[in-house]
Design a protein around this motif. Structure first.
Motif, PDB file in Angstrom:
ATOM      1  N   TYR B   6       0.822  -1.205  -0.127  1.00 14.75           N
ATOM      2  CA  TYR B   6       0.111  -0.048   0.180  1.00 14.75           C
ATOM      3  C   TYR B   6       0.878   1.355  -0.070  1.00 14.75           C
ATOM      4  O   TYR B   6       1.876   1.489   0.696  1.00 14.75           O
ATOM      5  CB  TYR B   6      -1.056  -0.152   1.100  1.00 14.75           C
ATOM      6  N   PHE B   7       0.503   2.118  -0.636  1.00 15.71           N
ATOM      7  CA  PHE B   7       1.138   3.405  -0.765  1.00 15.71           C
ATOM      8  C   PHE B   7       0.265   4.588  -0.439  1.00 15.71           C
ATOM      9  O   PHE B   7      -1.001   4.634  -0.722  1.00 15.71           O
ATOM     10  CB  PHE B   7       1.821   3.772  -2.159  1.00 15.71           C
ATOM     11  N   ARG B  11      -1.767   3.535   2.425  1.00 18.06           N
ATOM     12  CA  ARG B  11      -0.965   2.885   3.411  1.00 18.06           C
ATOM     13  C   ARG B  11      -1.512   3.542   4.816  1.00 18.06           C
ATOM     14  O   ARG B  11      -1.541   2.847   5.720  1.00 18.06           O
ATOM     15  CB  ARG B  11       0.438   3.278   3.238  1.00 18.06           C
ATOM     16  N   GLU B  12      -1.788   4.697   4.716  1.00 19.30           N
ATOM     17  CA  GLU B  12      -1.864   5.467   6.087  1.00 19.30           C
ATOM     18  C   GLU B  12      -2.979   5.168   6.797  1.00 19.30           C
ATOM     19  O   GLU B  12      -3.273   4.889   7.689  1.00 19.30           O
ATOM     20  CB  GLU B  12      -1.744   7.122   5.827  1.00 19.30           C
TER      21      GLU B  12
END
Lengths: 148, 82, 148, 82
Positions: B6-7, B11-12
């Motif tokens: 995840y980016f 991701r966050e």
């Protein structure tokens, strides 16, 4: 062809000098440098660029190879940074060399348009201490349509 | 086993940069449906297909692409390079 | 804005460095450098560029001012040489700085298109000892139509 | 008196870089007709209006432009800068 995905600062005039030193019989050299702007609607503290190690390099290679297929260019350079960048620092650059100016300009613009929307980088801006992921501009994806 | 990565805000919001999972999904869409059932963070992140992109084995892919050969599947927002 | 019409050699990476050193809050820097090609259909001995002193500077000023009117650019640089030039030497360069890439690219291409056809320079090539005035390419004058 | 200036192959074929002349011509075209009568080098150089350009007082001008206020008129081929 040289592609570098790096955290380190680069001096674009030095990169341009090195790029051009290896070229023979070219008539046109175009460079683009993207720089972190410190003043937008608010003051930027700094920027953080995240990327997808492995895929980034592959994807840039594909984009540059496509530019070589489409235009008669002699050489191309792409440098793109990731990590924390302060205002005024260079984010990335492309350079293209060709016999004629139209090819050099078009290839450079093509590289820029594709790097914007198809290379796996994500920018986060920190503005007055507040973090914001930069949203992709719809005009960036539509910019690609002129090459299709 | 397939590695998910995840980016950016994905991701966050999911709260991790990746995970290895077992899946019986054969396409990206099926995988997304499976993930959405895991927990609310996933169902929120993946609620709008227009808001994110996918890469299979480090190549951009469509949502209906097969993941049968996938070893690494990445989810991320539209890219903002340059 | 800096415009220089000169006989002297210039180092374009140094010029780019100096140009960029004065810029604030820009996001995009585009440069074009034109270089004397040594191999065309024949081997070039050297090139001689004639110009119209006085008018050249005025005409380039008009072209650059028009670019400032048309695009939101922060600064622009034009250097153009005259006299005898050997293969591999820089002929001329333009640089444009702007907040956004589209403006910087378009302004640079506009400057190039107009310098090609509207700045009073004439190139003579010496190929195997034989002198030839370079003929203007019809595509250079038609290139202007996209800006009208 | 008006100063005429020639560039590139026009200079070479006329055999000089310029000259000061008296003229009663009021437009560029009238001046060209006057010059063509001077001698064969002029009539050859100026035979094809498509092959050259003109500037009056260092500004590009059309062939039907007035030269009444002109102090410097230049003739040259299409420009090949850049």
């Amino acid at each position: 062809m040289r592609i570098s995905v790096q955290n380190e600062f680069f001096d674009f005039s030095t990169e341009i000098k090195n790029f051009s030193a290896t070229l023979e019989n070219i008539g046109a050299l175009v460079t683009f440098t993207g720089i972190v702007r410190g003043q937008k609607s608010q003051t930027l503290d700094y920027m953080v660029i995240e990327h997808y190690p492995g895929m980034t390099e592959k994807q840039i290679h594909l984009i540059v190879e496509e530019a070589f297929k489409r235009w008669k260019i002699s050489d191309a350079l792409v440098i793109h940074r990731y990590g924390k960048l302060d205002p005024g620092e260079p984010i990335m650059m492309v350079a293209t060399a060709a016999e004629h100016r139209i090819e050099a300009f078009e290839a450079a613009e093509y590289l820029m348009d594709y790097l914007k929307s198809k290379a796996p980088f994500w920018k986060k801006e920190v503005l007055n201490g507040e973090e914001n992921w930069v949203e992709s501009a719809s005009e960036d994806e539509t910019a690609l349509s002129r090459w299709q | 086993m397939v590695d998910l990565i995840y980016f950016s805000w994905i991701r966050e919001r999911i709260g991790k940069s990746g995970e290895s999972i077992e899946t019986s999904a054969t396409t990206v869409l099926e995988l997304i449906e499976e993930l959405k059932k895991k927990d609310i963070r996933y169902s929120e992140v993946f609620s709008d297909l227009g808001s994110f992109r996918v890469a299979i084995n480090q190549e951009l892919a469509d949502f209906d692409a097969s993941i049968v050969e996938a070893t690494e599947i990445a989810f991320f927002p539209p890219m903002t390079g340059g």
